[in-house]
Design a protein around this motif. Structure first.
Motif, PDB file in Angstrom:
ATOM      1  N   LYS A 225       0.824  -1.215   0.000  1.00  0.00           N
ATOM      2  CA  LYS A 225       0.000   0.000   0.000  1.00  0.00           C
ATOM      3  C   LYS A 225       0.855   1.260   0.000  1.00  0.00           C
ATOM      4  CE  LYS A 225      -3.987  -2.109   2.313  1.00  0.00           C
ATOM      5  NZ  LYS A 225      -4.871  -2.080   3.512  1.00  0.00           N
ATOM      6  N   ALA A 226       2.103   1.133   0.433  1.00  0.00           N
ATOM      7  CA  ALA A 226       3.010   2.288   0.475  1.00  0.00           C
ATOM      8  C   ALA A 226       4.006   2.276  -0.679  1.00  0.00           C
ATOM      9  CB  ALA A 226       3.753   2.310   1.808  1.00  0.00           C
ATOM     10  N   ARG A 227       3.673   1.550  -1.740  1.00  0.00           N
ATOM     11  CA  ARG A 227       4.622   1.376  -2.844  1.00  0.00           C
ATOM     12  C   ARG A 227       4.979   2.689  -3.544  1.00  0.00           C
ATOM     13  NH1 ARG A 227      -0.357  -0.230  -4.080  1.00  0.00           N
ATOM     14  NH2 ARG A 227      -1.395   0.521  -5.980  1.00  0.00           N
ATOM     15  N   ALA A 228       4.116   3.706  -3.431  1.00  0.00           N
ATOM     16  CA  ALA A 228       4.375   4.986  -4.081  1.00  0.00           C
ATOM     17  C   ALA A 228       5.105   5.974  -3.172  1.00  0.00           C
ATOM     18  CB  ALA A 228       3.063   5.613  -4.568  1.00  0.00           C
ATOM     19  N   ILE A 229       5.418   5.560  -1.941  1.00  0.00           N
ATOM     20  CA  ILE A 229       6.094   6.448  -0.990  1.00  0.00           C
ATOM     21  C   ILE A 229       7.569   6.090  -0.954  1.00  0.00           C
ATOM     22  CG2 ILE A 229       6.195   7.235   1.404  1.00  0.00           C
ATOM     23  CD1 ILE A 229       3.267   6.373   1.692  1.00  0.00           C
ATOM     24  N   ASN A 230       8.420   7.044  -1.269  1.00  0.00           N
ATOM     25  CA  ASN A 230       9.853   6.787  -1.316  1.00  0.00           C
ATOM     26  C   ASN A 230      10.610   8.050  -0.916  1.00  0.00           C
ATOM     27  OD1 ASN A 230      12.114   5.079  -1.906  1.00  0.00           O
ATOM     28  ND2 ASN A 230      12.423   6.205  -3.823  1.00  0.00           N
ATOM     29  N   GLY A 231      11.556   7.900  -0.003  1.00  0.00           N
ATOM     30  CA  GLY A 231      12.357   9.045   0.440  1.00  0.00           C
ATOM     31  C   GLY A 231      11.645   9.931   1.440  1.00  0.00           C
ATOM     32  N   ALA A 232      10.600   9.409   2.082  1.00  0.00           N
ATOM     33  CA  ALA A 232       9.806  10.219   3.013  1.00  0.00           C
ATOM     34  C   ALA A 232      10.377  10.132   4.431  1.00  0.00           C
ATOM     35  CB  ALA A 232       8.358   9.754   3.025  1.00  0.00           C
ATOM     36  N   LEU A 233      10.298  11.239   5.146  1.00  0.00           N
ATOM     37  CA  LEU A 233      10.608  11.305   6.561  1.00  0.00           C
ATOM     38  C   LEU A 233       9.277  11.571   7.269  1.00  0.00           C
ATOM     39  CD1 LEU A 233      13.806  13.578   6.440  1.00  0.00           C
ATOM     40  CD2 LEU A 233      13.684  11.085   6.283  1.00  0.00           C
ATOM     41  N   VAL A 234       8.723  10.539   7.859  1.00  0.00           N
ATOM     42  CA  VAL A 234       7.344  10.588   8.351  1.00  0.00           C
ATOM     43  C   VAL A 234       7.329  10.867   9.861  1.00  0.00           C
ATOM     44  CG1 VAL A 234       5.170   9.334   8.532  1.00  0.00           C
ATOM     45  CG2 VAL A 234       6.697   8.923   6.585  1.00  0.00           C
ATOM     46  N   PRO A 235       6.824  12.029  10.278  1.00  0.00           N
ATOM     47  CA  PRO A 235       6.732  12.285  11.724  1.00  0.00           C
ATOM     48  C   PRO A 235       5.713  11.358  12.364  1.00  0.00           C
ATOM     49  CG  PRO A 235       6.493  14.317  10.434  1.00  0.00           C
ATOM     50  CD  PRO A 235       6.361  13.169   9.480  1.00  0.00           C
ATOM     51  N   VAL A 236       6.073  10.821  13.523  1.00  0.00           N
ATOM     52  CA  VAL A 236       5.155   9.994  14.320  1.00  0.00           C
ATOM     53  C   VAL A 236       5.173  10.587  15.714  1.00  0.00           C
ATOM     54  CG1 VAL A 236       4.584   7.684  15.115  1.00  0.00           C
ATOM     55  CG2 VAL A 236       5.709   7.988  12.908  1.00  0.00           C
ATOM     56  N   SER A 237       4.213  11.452  15.993  1.00  0.00           N
ATOM     57  CA  SER A 237       4.310  12.290  17.170  1.00  0.00           C
ATOM     58  C   SER A 237       3.074  12.316  18.052  1.00  0.00           C
ATOM     59  CB  SER A 237       4.625  13.731  16.751  1.00  0.00           C
ATOM     60  OG  SER A 237       3.641  14.220  15.857  1.00  0.00           O
ATOM     61  N   ARG A 238       2.072  11.585  17.696  1.00  0.00           N
ATOM     62  CA  ARG A 238       0.825  11.651  18.474  1.00  0.00           C
ATOM     63  C   ARG A 238       0.772  10.537  19.498  1.00  0.00           C
ATOM     64  NH1 ARG A 238      -5.307  11.505  15.899  1.00  0.00           N
ATOM     65  NH2 ARG A 238      -6.439  11.846  17.871  1.00  0.00           N
ATOM     66  N   GLY A 239       0.538  10.891  20.738  1.00  0.00           N
ATOM     67  CA  GLY A 239       0.359   9.879  21.777  1.00  0.00           C
ATOM     68  C   GLY A 239      -0.869   9.064  21.486  1.00  0.00           C
ATOM     69  N   ALA A 240      -0.700   7.777  21.251  1.00  0.00           N
ATOM     70  CA  ALA A 240      -1.846   6.946  20.872  1.00  0.00           C
ATOM     71  C   ALA A 240      -1.589   5.497  21.277  1.00  0.00           C
ATOM     72  CB  ALA A 240      -2.080   7.030  19.362  1.00  0.00           C
TER      73      ALA A 240
END
Length: 227
Positions: free
Chosen positions: A212-227
């Protein structure tokens, strides 16, 4: 769909254990790799490689060769291995900078380089690195850690560009403080509800390592939400 082969480094720690379990629960074969000698809990369907110093390039090559031999072609590499030190430059030692680069940047670079030949044999391969939101603007005492994680960010972007046109994606996630027992002990007065849960991070990694993420490349993805 046949089971994929996943390498998770730093896999005996809190985050690594959760990530490795998530892949195993999805039916994948997981190679857990760590500097520590052994995990606290067993994990079916894979192998454990303890006592591995991945800041050494030859060790990283040997790890990849062993995983490929025992589990088959490698489909996903998740680089979690690393470390953290809070230390000001004024009161600290520049040797800390070397240590942080070895633990965070070199373990990642060595494993990426070692795994690339196997990953490029796979169909729809993925590399997911662990950066740090705190590396985007380093606070006091965060210089060596932030710089080493910034190197991970740039490695991710550069390698993604190198792999452009090939059937492999390279991305990184940038978590804020992770809700672990060690962090709670170090910061007992903090608001733990604001911290990111390991399972939430694992969910993002699983997505980036999926078709599903095959089109995402070179991304720096913030993961910042308390969950």
């Amino acid at each position: 769909m046949s089971a994929r082969t996943i390498i998770v480094t730093g896999a005996f720690g809190t985050l690594g254990s959760v990530v490795a379990t998530a892949f195993a629960d999805a039916g994948d074969k997981v190679a857990r790799v760590d500097y520590a000698p052994a995990p606290d809990q067993p994990l079916d369907g894979g192998i454990d490689l303890g006592g591995k110093d991945l800041s050494d390039a030859d060790t990283a090559k040997a790890v990849v060769a062993e995983v490929a031999e025992k589990l088959g072609s490698i489909d996903v590499l998740v680089n979690i291995a690393g470390g953290f030190v809070w230390e000001t430059l004024d009161d600290g030692d520049t040797a800390t900078w070397q240590r942080m680069f070895a633990l965070n940047a070199m373990t990642c670079a060595n494993m990426c380089k070692a795994a690339l030949p196997e990953l490029m044999k796979a169909s729809g391969a993925h590399i997911v690195n662990i950066g740090a939101k705190g590396a985007l603007a380093a606070d006091a005492g965060m210089g060596s850690y932030g710089a080493s994680k910034s190197a991970v960010h740039k490695l991710t972007e550069s390698l993604a560009a190198e792999m452009s046109g090939k059937d492999i994606t390279v991305n990184a996630i940038l978590p804020t403080i992770i809700d672990t027992e060690a962090n709670r002990k170090d910061m007992p007065d903090a608001d733990f509800s604001e911290w990111v849960k390991p399972q939430a991070i694992a969910d993002v990694i699983m997505f980036l390592a999926s078709d599903k993420a095959r089109a995402i490349n070179g991304a720096l993805v913030p993961v910042s939400r308390g969950a």
